[in-house]
Design an enzyme around this catalytic site. Structure first.
Site, PDB file in Angstrom:
ATOM      1  N   HIS A   1       0.840  -1.200   0.000  1.00  0.00           N
ATOM      2  CA  HIS A   1       0.000   0.000   0.000  1.00  0.00           C
ATOM      3  C   HIS A   1       0.880   1.258   0.000  1.00  0.00           C
ATOM      4  CE1 HIS A   1      -2.680   3.029   2.230  1.00  0.00           C
ATOM      5  NE2 HIS A   1      -3.228   2.856   1.047  1.00  0.00           N
TER       6      HIS A   1
ATOM      7  N   HIS B   1      -8.002   7.940  -3.691  1.00  0.00           N
ATOM      8  CA  HIS B   1      -8.307   6.539  -3.969  1.00  0.00           C
ATOM      9  C   HIS B   1      -9.384   6.362  -5.019  1.00  0.00           C
ATOM     10  CE1 HIS B   1      -6.471   6.316   0.093  1.00  0.00           C
ATOM     11  NE2 HIS B   1      -5.968   5.180  -0.359  1.00  0.00           N
TER      12      HIS B   1
ATOM     13  N   ARG C   1      -5.937  26.607   1.329  1.00  0.00           N
ATOM     14  CA  ARG C   1      -5.251  25.346   1.151  1.00  0.00           C
ATOM     15  C   ARG C   1      -5.490  24.521   2.417  1.00  0.00           C
ATOM     16  NH1 ARG C   1      -3.879  20.747   0.522  1.00  0.00           N
ATOM     17  NH2 ARG C   1      -1.901  20.016  -0.357  1.00  0.00           N
TER      18      ARG C   1
ATOM     19  N   CYS D   1       1.455  29.205  -0.846  1.00  0.00           N
ATOM     20  CA  CYS D   1       1.569  27.751  -0.862  1.00  0.00           C
ATOM     21  C   CYS D   1       2.842  27.360  -1.612  1.00  0.00           C
ATOM     22  CB  CYS D   1       0.351  27.150  -1.547  1.00  0.00           C
ATOM     23  SG  CYS D   1       0.431  25.354  -1.688  1.00  0.00           S
TER      24      CYS D   1
ATOM     25  N   TYR E   1       6.455  18.665   1.283  1.00  0.00           N
ATOM     26  CA  TYR E   1       6.991  20.025   1.362  1.00  0.00           C
ATOM     27  C   TYR E   1       8.513  20.052   1.528  1.00  0.00           C
ATOM     28  CZ  TYR E   1       2.140  21.503   1.664  1.00  0.00           C
ATOM     29  OH  TYR E   1       0.808  21.715   1.404  1.00  0.00           O
TER      30      TYR E   1
END
Lengths: 577, 577
Positions: free
Chosen positions: A148, A172, A245, A291, A428
């Site tokens: 996974h 998903h 965000r 962002c 990030y």
């Protein structure tokens, strides 16, 4: 010939991403149907001349059958719930894509045994096998869990329905994933229980309503930006147009239970309600928040990257009022000369399904420096924070990436370590262009804190038809900003690939000193264009007070996460005389 | 075919700048003849394969007649005293250039009246006309003074000999200037007095002797850098190899008369001898100092720029010991909450002919921040400063351009204004690429303080023949650094134009915190090369902790002063298997 994307039309919303036949990026826009119908000129300006067919016909397309009619001459991308784009190259594939939304994954399969949720619940350990359900499907995923991509998080769902988790992590909900899941199919779920699961908890049900001017790049979690031309209308970005965000559902905060916990070595563990916070000295700063993924859509033209498909508007400049973190820490006993903490960690009230909070950290030096101006903000633009911007309290760490300006602040921890949160440790961060998901050494890469110098052209937009001024110039406007409190000292713009750069006028900026210059700069310039040209490409680049300058192109700063998109902003336009 | 420059051979020193026929820069080296003779292999490595003729022949050239023999197939540059380069395109022009060094300017002209210096001295005001002398020439420059590029400074020389001024500002000693001067010729000077003037004071006579390993880009004032491969031998650059950038003659300091004056609003005016300084707490920092013109020779390939022709070695990393400026200012009463000063000005003991000191300033925030680590340094690498590095005391403002690290410190002034010195106001500023000397708005441009991120490949050098490792890689080494205390977080190197970037190992770096990371980083990497290639071009780029990255090429950062040369370092090499 263009490539275009169709957002599921039943949402009454169309999203187009337009490319040339060779795959070069041309334009990207999301529009509410409302806007398209009410403002025909506006819509036409965006569409005509890009795809090169009648705008009225294009705008009339709301079903995939029309797309099929196009599909012989254009490539088609399909957007799904997660906003992942996948290209289909034939009408057959398009049929398959559409069919994948019509009930096949998780649909009933005759001849398989039928189970109840109580049966599924018994299979939640390796020795009893690991079962999950999705719609009317029952699956034994024991042999899948190790591979996974999201790691052990999948174990949270075993013995139960996938819907609550997939509702949170919409990534998903793609045919790839549902097809994979069907490989582990072992039975059907009782239809009544399946209905119950489907109607069950939407973790985003409590999200606030938003201004339709904000164009979502994703709805769950909600992420949206204004149109670029909105940004340059005001030096202080109105809250309703300020990009949002969110990483998770917006938490519902009951002020009567709300308090920020502060702990760590060498300080007095403290709990502060909003009222207590408001009794401390109130500071107001003006700061730009951006962002790390701002302008990602341009980087993804070089090579596809993971992440939200941001335009150039995931940035805004606002006033923020609240308590200075440096004063708060001093008040509860922080002494820099003795304290061994190296980082200040922040946790939000927004939780993953595993109940881990969103989190991030900043270096201790930034937090405790009175000139660092880190604010625990309870007001934005003079009013209480809105829920989307972190009500009741968020961190504003000016000059630092928005991801560390944790919203819905719940807890502050001083530590020798960076925040353990996923977003600090496994997201990030920047990487070298040839690093892949497989070769990325996350522990060795530096977490993004201060951001590099950036600028963007907000007007005109790509492929606009722009009126040439009497003096053979076109008027160009935009923003520029740099992290670390470094002011913008210059913006250069060219219409001829840099043979002739013209210095922009910095029309709105703050007069803060270097090192505390948290606000962006708005600029304007008249750029000469040659009389013989009908099309030019505008380029903009900014220089900050350290004389750092934007890199030229995205090729050499490309990175797997699609962050730090600060190459020259390039905007091709058509000239009208 | 190459272009090459011949430094006046009577100085027993040869300087070559090698270009392709199309004018592309290939290599630049200065060598002491001693070295060429004593280390033939070394010299050959530099020369063979670039000019493409027998090295032994080339190395034997010490007169212009040999150059003439070449001049049919190559272009020739001539270097004069000021190291300005001028291209000559024919053997006739070369003759003229050489002749211009053989006595014509300022030579006796029969038929003109002869004057004594006493006569000349009478002509030092506009109403009596303005006379000067040069060698045996007497000139009336009244009609020229308004168009003197150096402004009123020319008035210092009226009524006297030019030699003392031209000895200081060797930029005047070019055929262009002497030809211009001859247009104002009115007479001959008494030969005995001309001899006296010629033998008169050389303002550089007291300069120290230097290590021959330092390759001068200019001798008066002395400016020199080590060979790049020297830089990576040691994390701490030995003082003898540390680049020297002097703007004026090295002052002779008598410690018994030496004291630093400190003045400004809100502080107690103070005078501090070296002994008094040494009684204060001693701090040692390790910091890189770099010239704003480092790597200028690469920028000048795009378009000629004014300034010293630096290679990539006008940078070094040393330990500096002395008094913290923040502690000194606090001790004499500086209070940031009330003081209105915005800048701290520094003055050196090195003086222009007009008796103006060299000077520069830094923002007050940098000076008073204990974490800013500004040092009044009296030791370099554990020993008293050498005269070339500022004996007895210099400023080290780490993270800031070398030009503000004033040497031979004489005076500190707190002020609302930046230093009034030429080097702060009319030099060391960056401009947009299309700004010219005529359009430059010096008052509006930002003085260079913090420097942008930079890197350089120190090994191999351009056009080296490099051995390919068994794993089909070549080993590349260099330095990287950024201003403002920002550490280097990554260096990427490519041999194929950026299709495949390889991350370098950061082999030596300090463990200082972000914001106080003053030292450079040395790096090393094995870069894959394709089996079929005999030549590749290596590129290096660094990324700092703010994720600022070097710009790709010089075209878009070109500026009139040739400063801030931080584009990718590009080094073409030949592969040897």
């Amino acid at each position: 010939v263009g490539i275009w994307c169709l957002k599921r039309p039943e949402l009454r919303r169309t999203k187009c991403a337009l490319y040339s036949a060779s795959g070069a990026y041309l334009s990207d826009r999301s529009y509410h149907e409302r806007r398209e119908n009410s403002n025909e000129n506006f819509s036409k300006r965006r569409v005509v001349g890009v795809v090169g067919v009648g705008a009225s016909f294009l705008l009339g397309i709301y079903g995939y059958r029309y797309l099929k009619a196009f599909s012989e001459s254009v490539s088609i991308f399909v957007l799904d719930d997660s906003d992942d784009r996948r290209q289909v190259s034939s009408t057959e594939e398009l049929d398959e894509e559409v069919a994948s939304y019509q009930g096949i994954p998780g649909g009933r399969i005759d001849g398989l045994p039928t189970y109840k949720m109580a049966d599924v619940a018994k299979h939640s350990s390796a020795e009893k096998r690991l079962w999950v359900t999705y719609k009317e499907g029952v699956y034994d995923i024991t042999d899948f869990v190790d591979s996974h991509p999201g790691g052990d998080a999948i174990l949270m769902a075993v013995g139960s329905a996938l819907e609550p988790f997939w509702n949170l992590y919409a990534v998903h909900k793609t045919p790839q994933v549902t097809k994979l899941l069907e490989q582990y199919r072992i039975g059907n779920l009782d239809p009544a229980e399946a209905k119950e699961n489907a109607e069950g908890h939407d973790p985003y049900h409590a999200d606030p309503s938003r201004d339709p001017e904000l164009v979502p790049s994703n709805k769950k979690p909600f992420n949206a930006e204004p149109l670029p031309e909105r940004l340059i209308e005001n030096y202080i970005t109105p809250t309703e147009y300020f990009y949002v965000r969110n990483h998770l559902p917006v938490p519902v905060v009951d002020l009567s239970n709300y308090a920020i916990e502060i702990e760590g070595p060498g300080i007095k563990s403290t709990s502060l309600t909003l009222e207590e916070l408001k009794k401390m000295p109130k500071h107001t700063i003006t700061a730009t928040v951006m962002c790390a993924g701002n302008r990602r859509s341009e980087m993804s033209q070089v090579k596809e990257v993971k992440g939200l498909y941001w335009g150039p508007s995931a940035i805004g400049n606002a006033t923020w009022s609240g308590v200075k973190l440096s004063e708060l820490l001093e008040k509860i006993g922080f002494d820099e000369s003795t304290n061994e903490a190296l980082h200040v960690q922040f946790e939000g009230l927004d939780l993953t399904p595993e109940s881990n909070p969103y989190g991030g950290s900043i270096p201790i030096e930034k937090a405790v420096d009175p000139k660092g101006d880190v604010i625990l903000a309870y007001e934005m633009n003079g009013k209480p924070l809105t829920r989307d911007h972190g009500y009741p309290v968020r961190v504003i760490a000016p000059g630092i990436v928005g991801a560390r300006c944790v919203k819905w602040l719940n807890r502050i921890v001083l530590s020798k370590e960076e925040s353990p949160a996923f977003w600090q440790r496994r997201d990030y961060k920047g990487f070298s262009p040839n690093v892949t998901a497989e070769t990325a050494k996350w522990d060795e890469a530096a977490a993004i804190e201060e951001l590099p110098v950036i600028s963007a052209i907000c007007m005109p937009s790509k492929h606009d038809h722009v009126h040439v001024n009497d003096d053979s110039t076109v008027t160009v406007r935009g923003y520029a900003w740099s992290g670390g409190g470094r002011p913008i000292i210059r913006v250069d713009v060219t219409s001829d690939g840099g043979d002739r750069w013209v210095e922009a006028e910095l029309v709105e900026k703050s007069d803060a000193r270097p090192g505390r210059h948290w606000s962006w700069t708005l600029w304007e310039v008249k750029v000469p264009v040659t009389a013989s040209q009908n099309q030019v490409e505008l380029w903009a680049k900014a220089v900050d007070s350290s004389y750092n300058v934007q890199p030229e192109s995205f090729k050499h700063i490309w990175n797997i996460r699609g962050v730090l998109n600060n190459a020259y902003h390039r905007v091709p336009i058509n000239l009208v005389r």
